[in-house]
Scaffold this motif. Structure first.
Motif, mmCIF file in Angstrom:
data_model
loop_
_atom_site.group_PDB
_atom_site.id
_atom_site.type_symbol
_atom_site.label_atom_id
_atom_site.label_comp_id
_atom_site.label_asym_id
_atom_site.label_seq_id
_atom_site.Cartn_x
_atom_site.Cartn_y
_atom_site.Cartn_z
ATOM 1 N N HIS A 45 0.807 -1.220 0.000
ATOM 2 C CA HIS A 45 0.000 0.000 0.000
ATOM 3 C C HIS A 45 0.840 1.270 0.000
ATOM 4 O O HIS A 45 0.645 2.156 0.827
ATOM 5 C CB HIS A 45 -0.971 -0.025 1.173
ATOM 6 N N SER A 46 1.736 1.365 -0.948
ATOM 7 C CA SER A 46 2.476 2.616 -1.117
ATOM 8 C C SER A 46 1.536 3.644 -1.732
ATOM 9 O O SER A 46 0.532 3.273 -2.362
ATOM 10 C CB SER A 46 3.679 2.408 -2.042
ATOM 11 N N PRO A 47 1.821 4.943 -1.583
ATOM 12 C CA PRO A 47 0.966 5.940 -2.231
ATOM 13 C C PRO A 47 0.808 5.690 -3.732
ATOM 14 O O PRO A 47 -0.306 5.776 -4.261
ATOM 15 C CB PRO A 47 1.688 7.258 -1.947
ATOM 16 N N MET B 176 -2.810 4.074 -8.124
ATOM 17 C CA MET B 176 -3.083 3.222 -9.282
ATOM 18 C C MET B 176 -4.351 2.394 -9.062
ATOM 19 O O MET B 176 -5.178 2.258 -9.976
ATOM 20 C CB MET B 176 -1.877 2.331 -9.567
ATOM 21 N N ALA B 177 -4.527 1.847 -7.872
ATOM 22 C CA ALA B 177 -5.732 1.077 -7.563
ATOM 23 C C ALA B 177 -6.970 1.981 -7.602
ATOM 24 O O ALA B 177 -8.014 1.593 -8.135
ATOM 25 C CB ALA B 177 -5.599 0.422 -6.191
ATOM 26 N N LEU C 50 -5.389 6.005 0.903
ATOM 27 C CA LEU C 50 -4.369 6.938 0.430
ATOM 28 C C LEU C 50 -4.229 8.126 1.378
ATOM 29 O O LEU C 50 -3.108 8.522 1.733
ATOM 30 C CB LEU C 50 -4.717 7.424 -0.980
ATOM 31 N N SER C 51 -5.352 8.685 1.813
ATOM 32 C CA SER C 51 -5.276 9.828 2.724
ATOM 33 C C SER C 51 -4.614 9.427 4.034
ATOM 34 O O SER C 51 -3.821 10.184 4.599
ATOM 35 C CB SER C 51 -6.660 10.441 2.966
ATOM 36 N N GLU C 52 -4.905 8.235 4.507
ATOM 37 C CA GLU C 52 -4.271 7.726 5.729
ATOM 38 C C GLU C 52 -2.762 7.570 5.532
ATOM 39 O O GLU C 52 -1.969 7.970 6.370
ATOM 40 C CB GLU C 52 -4.910 6.393 6.122
ATOM 41 N N LYS C 53 -2.378 6.984 4.421
ATOM 42 C CA LYS C 53 -0.962 6.748 4.138
ATOM 43 C C LYS C 53 -0.187 8.062 4.079
ATOM 44 O O LYS C 53 0.967 8.147 4.512
ATOM 45 C CB LYS C 53 -0.823 5.979 2.822
#
Length: 125
Positions: free
Chosen positions: A35-37, A42-43, A88-91
């Protein structure tokens, strides 16, 4: 017997609970490593594409009168988009609700109703 009142969680609380649930889901499967940005964007893009497919050949009228299985499928795609956006926002450490409020504030300043009402142009002179 005393009746206990249980308040429904507000949107912010619900978002936090969903975020925790998503983190637990990924942790239990050891998926955090993927779960990289970049991968999350992309997902997210792929899920937006899947959502778009449901509307691709519909008329304006058809797109506004969805029901049944079509609406159920679209609901799932919207959920997929939201899930990846939350992840994404969490990451990235982005407070999603605050970012949305900030963007609305910016848009209200950028597009004053008295200047843009009824216009489809994005930027007015």
């Amino acid at each position: 017997m005393t009746e206990v009142s249980v308040e429904a969680p507000n949107s912010s609380d619900r978002l936090a609970l969903i975020r925790e649930r998503l983190q637990g889901f990924a942790r239990a499967r050891d998926w955090g490593q993927f779960h990289s940005p970049k991968n999350l964007v992309m997902a997210l893009t792929g899920e937006v594409g899947e959502l778009t497919e449901h509307f691709q050949w519909l008329t304006e009228q058809e797109s506004q009168g969805l029901s049944g299985t079509d609406l159920d499928d679209i609901r799932e795609e919207i959920a997929d988009v939201q899930i990846y956006l939350l992840m994404l926002s969490e990451k990235l450490g982005v407070d999603l609700l605050q970012a949305v409020e900030d963007k609305i504030d910016k848009n209200e300043r950028r597009y004053p109703a008295e200047r843009v009402r009824g216009s489809r142009r994005k930027y007015l002179p």
